[in-house]
Design an enzyme around this catalytic site. Structure first.
Site, PDB file in Angstrom:
ATOM      1  N   TYR A  19      -1.767  -0.506  11.119  1.00  0.00           N
ATOM      2  CA  TYR A  19      -2.129  -1.358   9.807  1.00  0.00           C
ATOM      3  C   TYR A  19      -0.871  -0.959   8.917  1.00  0.00           C
ATOM      4  CZ  TYR A  19      -3.159  -1.869   5.056  1.00  0.00           C
ATOM      5  OH  TYR A  19      -3.260  -2.035   3.434  1.00  0.00           O
ATOM      6  N   LYS A  72       2.323  -3.433   7.356  1.00  0.00           N
ATOM      7  CA  LYS A  72       2.497  -3.624   5.958  1.00  0.00           C
ATOM      8  C   LYS A  72       3.902  -3.056   5.490  1.00  0.00           C
ATOM      9  CE  LYS A  72       0.141  -4.746   2.978  1.00  0.00           C
ATOM     10  NZ  LYS A  72      -0.344  -6.261   2.677  1.00  0.00           N
ATOM     11  N   THR A  81       0.839  -0.918   0.071  1.00  0.00           N
ATOM     12  CA  THR A  81      -0.114  -0.097   0.142  1.00  0.00           C
ATOM     13  C   THR A  81       0.799   1.185  -0.066  1.00  0.00           C
ATOM     14  OG1 THR A  81      -1.425   1.258   1.289  1.00  0.00           O
ATOM     15  CG2 THR A  81      -0.042  -0.351   2.488  1.00  0.00           C
ATOM     16  N   ASP A  82       0.184   2.488  -0.489  1.00  0.00           N
ATOM     17  CA  ASP A  82       1.101   3.850  -0.332  1.00  0.00           C
ATOM     18  C   ASP A  82       1.063   4.438   0.987  1.00  0.00           C
ATOM     19  OD1 ASP A  82      -1.598   4.304  -0.156  1.00  0.00           O
ATOM     20  OD2 ASP A  82      -1.742   5.738  -1.629  1.00  0.00           O
ATOM     21  N   GLU A  83       0.135   3.703   2.102  1.00  0.00           N
ATOM     22  CA  GLU A  83       0.385   4.116   3.241  1.00  0.00           C
ATOM     23  C   GLU A  83       1.585   3.806   3.974  1.00  0.00           C
ATOM     24  OE1 GLU A  83      -3.084   3.232   5.687  1.00  0.00           O
ATOM     25  OE2 GLU A  83      -4.336   3.193   4.103  1.00  0.00           O
TER      26      GLU A  83
HETATM   27  P1  NAD Z   1      -9.752  -7.433   2.371  1.00  0.00           P
HETATM   28  O1  NAD Z   1      -9.660  -7.172   3.816  1.00  0.00           O
HETATM   29  O2  NAD Z   1     -11.025  -7.293   1.681  1.00  0.00           O
HETATM   30  O3  NAD Z   1      -9.226  -8.953   2.201  1.00  0.00           O
HETATM   31  C1  NAD Z   1      -8.060  -9.505   2.925  1.00  0.00           C
HETATM   32  C2  NAD Z   1      -8.456 -11.066   2.587  1.00  0.00           C
HETATM   33  O4  NAD Z   1      -7.221 -11.754   3.385  1.00  0.00           O
HETATM   34  C3  NAD Z   1      -9.740 -11.652   3.154  1.00  0.00           C
HETATM   35  O5  NAD Z   1     -10.280 -12.559   2.114  1.00  0.00           O
HETATM   36  C4  NAD Z   1      -9.334 -12.527   4.445  1.00  0.00           C
HETATM   37  O6  NAD Z   1     -10.099 -13.470   4.750  1.00  0.00           O
HETATM   38  C5  NAD Z   1      -7.823 -12.698   4.011  1.00  0.00           C
HETATM   39  N1  NAD Z   1      -6.959 -13.041   5.288  1.00  0.00           N
HETATM   40  C6  NAD Z   1      -6.685 -12.486   6.374  1.00  0.00           C
HETATM   41  N2  NAD Z   1      -5.817 -12.919   7.126  1.00  0.00           N
HETATM   42  C7  NAD Z   1      -5.566 -14.129   6.621  1.00  0.00           C
HETATM   43  C8  NAD Z   1      -4.786 -15.145   6.894  1.00  0.00           C
HETATM   44  N3  NAD Z   1      -3.959 -15.152   8.183  1.00  0.00           N
HETATM   45  N4  NAD Z   1      -4.671 -16.132   6.262  1.00  0.00           N
HETATM   46  C9  NAD Z   1      -5.212 -16.311   5.002  1.00  0.00           C
HETATM   47  N5  NAD Z   1      -5.993 -15.363   4.507  1.00  0.00           N
HETATM   48  C10 NAD Z   1      -6.306 -14.129   5.319  1.00  0.00           C
HETATM   49  O7  NAD Z   1      -8.412  -6.570   2.040  1.00  0.00           O
HETATM   50  P2  NAD Z   1      -8.281  -5.674   0.529  1.00  0.00           P
HETATM   51  O8  NAD Z   1      -8.504  -4.478   0.564  1.00  0.00           O
HETATM   52  O9  NAD Z   1      -8.657  -6.693  -0.776  1.00  0.00           O
HETATM   53  O10 NAD Z   1      -6.493  -5.769   0.528  1.00  0.00           O
HETATM   54  C11 NAD Z   1      -5.763  -6.852  -0.252  1.00  0.00           C
HETATM   55  C12 NAD Z   1      -4.327  -6.579  -0.242  1.00  0.00           C
HETATM   56  O11 NAD Z   1      -4.118  -5.002  -0.753  1.00  0.00           O
HETATM   57  C13 NAD Z   1      -3.841  -6.182   1.324  1.00  0.00           C
HETATM   58  O12 NAD Z   1      -2.374  -6.627   1.230  1.00  0.00           O
HETATM   59  C14 NAD Z   1      -3.811  -4.539   1.346  1.00  0.00           C
HETATM   60  O13 NAD Z   1      -2.709  -4.185   2.250  1.00  0.00           O
HETATM   61  C15 NAD Z   1      -3.536  -4.245   0.039  1.00  0.00           C
HETATM   62  N6  NAD Z   1      -3.921  -2.942  -0.360  1.00  0.00           N
HETATM   63  C16 NAD Z   1      -5.308  -2.601  -0.274  1.00  0.00           C
HETATM   64  C17 NAD Z   1      -5.691  -1.321  -0.844  1.00  0.00           C
HETATM   65  C18 NAD Z   1      -7.138  -0.904  -0.640  1.00  0.00           C
HETATM   66  O14 NAD Z   1      -7.510   0.269  -1.176  1.00  0.00           O
HETATM   67  N7  NAD Z   1      -8.019  -1.791  -0.134  1.00  0.00           N
HETATM   68  C19 NAD Z   1      -4.859  -0.389  -1.440  1.00  0.00           C
HETATM   69  C20 NAD Z   1      -3.332  -0.892  -1.555  1.00  0.00           C
HETATM   70  C21 NAD Z   1      -3.148  -2.049  -1.107  1.00  0.00           C
HETATM   71  O1  TDX Z   2     -16.838   6.110   7.381  1.00  0.00           O
HETATM   72  C1  TDX Z   2     -15.963   6.568   7.102  1.00  0.00           C
HETATM   73  N1  TDX Z   2     -15.669   7.716   6.881  1.00  0.00           N
HETATM   74  C2  TDX Z   2     -14.401   8.382   6.327  1.00  0.00           C
HETATM   75  O2  TDX Z   2     -14.574   9.569   6.345  1.00  0.00           O
HETATM   76  C3  TDX Z   2     -14.863   5.799   6.662  1.00  0.00           C
HETATM   77  C4  TDX Z   2     -14.680   4.061   6.901  1.00  0.00           C
HETATM   78  C5  TDX Z   2     -13.425   6.455   6.192  1.00  0.00           C
HETATM   79  N2  TDX Z   2     -13.516   7.564   6.252  1.00  0.00           N
HETATM   80  C6  TDX Z   2     -12.377   8.312   5.537  1.00  0.00           C
HETATM   81  C7  TDX Z   2     -11.065   7.831   6.218  1.00  0.00           C
HETATM   82  C8  TDX Z   2      -9.903   7.784   4.981  1.00  0.00           C
HETATM   83  O3  TDX Z   2      -9.705   9.188   4.892  1.00  0.00           O
HETATM   84  O4  TDX Z   2     -12.192   7.945   4.251  1.00  0.00           O
HETATM   85  C9  TDX Z   2     -10.960   7.627   3.730  1.00  0.00           C
HETATM   86  C10 TDX Z   2     -10.793   6.182   3.239  1.00  0.00           C
HETATM   87  O5  TDX Z   2     -11.024   5.432   4.578  1.00  0.00           O
HETATM   88  P1  TDX Z   2     -10.808   3.772   4.273  1.00  0.00           P
HETATM   89  O6  TDX Z   2     -11.838   3.339   3.242  1.00  0.00           O
HETATM   90  O7  TDX Z   2     -10.725   3.230   5.542  1.00  0.00           O
HETATM   91  O8  TDX Z   2      -9.423   3.683   3.770  1.00  0.00           O
HETATM   92  P2  TDX Z   2      -7.846   4.114   4.069  1.00  0.00           P
HETATM   93  O9  TDX Z   2      -7.761   4.060   5.557  1.00  0.00           O
HETATM   94  O10 TDX Z   2      -7.378   5.331   3.330  1.00  0.00           O
HETATM   95  O11 TDX Z   2      -7.068   2.837   3.601  1.00  0.00           O
HETATM   96  C11 TDX Z   2      -7.435   1.998   2.440  1.00  0.00           C
HETATM   97  O12 TDX Z   2      -6.522   2.325   1.507  1.00  0.00           O
HETATM   98  C12 TDX Z   2      -4.989   1.886   1.794  1.00  0.00           C
HETATM   99  C13 TDX Z   2      -7.585   0.610   2.758  1.00  0.00           C
HETATM  100  O13 TDX Z   2      -8.423   0.254   3.516  1.00  0.00           O
HETATM  101  C14 TDX Z   2      -6.015   0.168   3.060  1.00  0.00           C
HETATM  102  O14 TDX Z   2      -6.049  -1.457   3.173  1.00  0.00           O
HETATM  103  C15 TDX Z   2      -5.030   0.533   2.013  1.00  0.00           C
HETATM  104  O15 TDX Z   2      -3.722   0.262   2.164  1.00  0.00           O
END
Ligand code: NAD
Ligand code: TDX
Length: 332
Positions: free
Chosen positions: A148, A152, A121-123
């Protein structure tokens, strides 16, 4: 044709990747997923059984991981505890999965000399000021803010060390915020869409000024396939689609698309340590590997995502009440 082990393939981005692989390649896939609260087998429904197999198990369990890594041509590692708000409430599972889980997979990849791609992630780079013209690049120093993002960051550093010390054939990508179908209702965009569909007012943290750089999950998938195909071992690639938007604008777009007044939202308690702005410069991926995103129009992608949640209430409804009760307990 190759056989991919996709960890976390029943989660949001992992399941989008599996759908993308089935549609755009002839690879076969084993999904390894623990089916935590965030994993959902229904996200893989309809995929051909001869191409996609689900193994329910923990990436931190070497007995489960080892044979699956041994039989794969490549591991694509999505599995993680992924939600910042949960990591502020209970950090422990983030250490177990994001650190020990990644370590367990890396040791198996080392033993079996399996190609490894790590999803991050960019975080890990911390945040930027609203008025800073800078964007993150592959050379930005690590400076994570939350439990988190620190786990990562730790997992990324493990991958780099396993490449250098043990010759593991790994690449890393750090992507910006994803949106699209199959995203858990705890996350910002699905929470607000499903609030509106349920007649609940959207909830913005703080003043809603925080900026995220949105990319459609399908564009993330095409970028990962590009890196698997052409990426240089040991390299990190940033993935982003020039989608910076402040949270208030996103909520206003959701309200406008669904036919509500654009000020029909609530400002709620801010997230502790809330990162102000993320922004990705994906020049390296675009110029060195020739990748380009295809979902250029955020409003159109958001409208399609709203339609998906409208049509798939059975997928998200079971989690909705529990998520809202959790947020309500924190004044959010
Ligand atoms: P998500 O929470 O929707 O999915 C995570 C999945 O991993 C789930 O299916 C969960 O059951 C599985 N999991 C969790 N712990 C596990 C374990 N110990 N063993 C096996 N499976 C396990 O997450 P997401 O948003 O799809 O993110 C996926 C990846 O992408 C993560 O590595 C996250 O850091 C990265 N990422 C997410 C975002 C975003 O915007 N959501 C952005 C950049 C990177
Ligand atoms: O109810 C809400 N109201 C609100 O203002 C929630 C749930 C979030 N927010 C804000 C927080 C953040 O500024 O919205 C933005 C996005 O929030 P999230 O969806 O929780 O994402 P963020 O914390 O930015 O992280 C996401 O992007 C990077 C993913 O959850 C991570 O897994 C990924 O690494």
């Amino acid at each position: 044709m190759a056989h991919l082990l996709v960890t976390g393939g029943a989660g949001f981005i992992g399941s989008n990747f599996v759908h993308h692989v089935v549609a755009h390649t002839d690879h076969t896939v084993t999904v390894l997923d623990k089916l935590t609260y965030a994993g959902n087998e229904a996200s893989l429904a309809g995929l051909p059984e001869e191409r996609v197999r689900l193994v329910v198990g923990d990436i931190a369990d070497p007995g489960v991981v080892d044979p699956l890594v041994a039989e794969a041509d490549a591991v694509v590692h999505y599995a993680a505890e992924s939600h910042n708000d949960n990591s502020l409430h209970d950090p422990r599972p983030f250490l177990d999965t994001n650190i020990i889980g990644t370590y367990t997979l890396l040791e198996a990849a080392r033993r079996h000399e399996t190609r490894f791609h790590h999803i991050s992630t960019d975080e890990v780079y911390g945040d930027l000021e609203l008025d800073d013209p800078a964007r993150f690049t592959e050379n930005t120093p690590y400076n994570p803010s939350s439990p988190y993002s620190s786990t990562k960051a730790g997992s990324d550093l493990l991958v780099r060390a396993w490449v250098r010390s043990f010759g593991v054939q790994a690449t890393i990508s750090n992507c910006s915020n994803n949106y699209g179908p199959y995203q858990h209702v705890e996350k910002f965009i699905p929470r607000q869409i499903t609030n509106v569909l349920r007649g609940i007012r959207p909830k913005l943290y703080g003043k809603g000024e925080n900026v995220r750089d949105w990319i459609h999950a399908d564009d993330h998938s095409s970028a990962v396939l590009t890196i698997l195909d052409k990426g240089k071992i040991g390299e990190t690639y940033l993935i982003g689609a020039d989608g910076e938007k402040d949270n208030k604008s996103v909520v206003e777009m959701i309200l406008q698309i669904t036919g509500h007044p654009t000020d029909a939202y609530d400002l709620v308690t801010d997230r502790p340590g809330h990162d102000m702005r993320y922004a990705i410069d994906s020049t390296k991926l675009r110029t060195e590997l020739g990748w380009t995103p295809t979902y250029g129009d955020f409003a159109a992608g958001l409208a399609a995502t709203i339609d998906w949640y409208r049509e798939n209430e059975a997928w998200w409804a079971p989690a909705k009440d529990g998520v809202e009760a959790f947020y309500a307990s924190k004044g959010q």
